[in-house]
Design a protein around this motif. Structure first.
Motif, mmCIF file in Angstrom:
data_model
loop_
_atom_site.group_PDB
_atom_site.id
_atom_site.type_symbol
_atom_site.label_atom_id
_atom_site.label_comp_id
_atom_site.label_asym_id
_atom_site.label_seq_id
_atom_site.Cartn_x
_atom_site.Cartn_y
_atom_site.Cartn_z
ATOM 1 N N UNK A 68 38.568 67.248 56.851
ATOM 2 C CA UNK A 68 39.558 66.351 57.445
ATOM 3 C C UNK A 68 39.146 64.897 57.303
ATOM 4 N N UNK A 69 37.865 64.634 57.353
ATOM 5 C CA UNK A 69 37.361 63.272 57.277
ATOM 6 C C UNK A 69 36.048 63.170 58.014
ATOM 7 N N UNK A 70 35.722 61.939 58.413
ATOM 8 C CA UNK A 70 34.446 61.666 59.057
ATOM 9 C C UNK A 70 34.677 60.912 60.357
ATOM 10 N N UNK B 84 48.364 70.216 59.410
ATOM 11 C CA UNK B 84 48.394 69.217 58.335
ATOM 12 C C UNK B 84 49.272 68.023 58.640
ATOM 13 N N UNK B 85 50.229 68.160 59.517
ATOM 14 C CA UNK B 85 51.122 67.049 59.868
ATOM 15 C C UNK B 85 50.663 66.340 61.148
ATOM 16 N N UNK C 43 44.893 66.018 47.525
ATOM 17 C CA UNK C 43 44.624 66.925 48.659
ATOM 18 C C UNK C 43 43.204 66.702 49.184
ATOM 19 N N UNK C 44 42.982 67.011 50.448
ATOM 20 C CA UNK C 44 41.640 66.855 51.009
ATOM 21 C C UNK C 44 40.641 67.766 50.299
ATOM 22 N N UNK C 45 39.389 67.358 50.319
ATOM 23 C CA UNK C 45 38.320 68.157 49.706
ATOM 24 C C UNK C 45 38.166 69.485 50.437
ATOM 25 N N UNK D 218 52.945 59.547 52.898
ATOM 26 C CA UNK D 218 51.745 58.985 52.266
ATOM 27 C C UNK D 218 50.705 60.076 52.011
ATOM 28 N N UNK D 219 50.472 60.895 53.008
ATOM 29 C CA UNK D 219 49.467 61.948 52.880
ATOM 30 C C UNK D 219 49.888 63.016 51.872
#
Length: 130
Positions: A58-60, A78-79, A124-126, A118-119
């Motif tokens: 998702x991120x950091x 995801x939304x 796509x996310x890693x 935008x997303x």
């Protein structure tokens, strides 16, 4: 234009993450889709939870602490922007904050239509390694 982050942490959660990192070294989170505490974000020493091809990054938060989520759960969320927060209480047995008298929780909000577009148009996310 930068993409909206999929995951954030409150200042209080970041303070606890920093405190736990001082005790345990580098950290990671995994958000599963289980029931009860299984649906809470779980904090582990980095590498103690094996991330696989069915996990999405998702991120950091708190600088460089990765937050992973199971792929099936990601499809439901995801939304949604997830914010890791901390509240008084006992956390899940395997999460590092458990003995500290606090527990991590998630708060969420649905992305705006513009943010969602935008997303969707971004890479796509890693994923973890298969």
């Amino acid at each position: 234009m930068s993409l909206p982050p999929r995951v954030l942490a409150t200042p209080l959660a970041e303070a606890w993450i920093g405190r736990l990192a001082e005790l345990h070294g580098p950290l990671m989170f995994h958000q599963s889709g289980g029931c009860c505490d299984g649906s809470a974000p779980m904090c582990y020493p980095a590498g103690d939870f094996r991330v696989g091809g069915q996990d999405v990054l998702l991120g950091y938060v708190a600088g460089a602490v990765p937050v992973w989520i199971g792929a099936a759960q990601y499809e439901y969320w995801r939304h949604t922007q997830i914010t890791i927060d901390v509240v008084p209480g006992r956390g899940a047995g395997f999460s590092l904050e458990s003995p500290e008298g606090v527990r991590f929780i998630v708060r969420s909000r649905v992305f705006s239509d513009d943010e969602a577009r935008q997303l969707e148009n971004a890479l796509p996310p890693a994923r973890g390694e298969a």
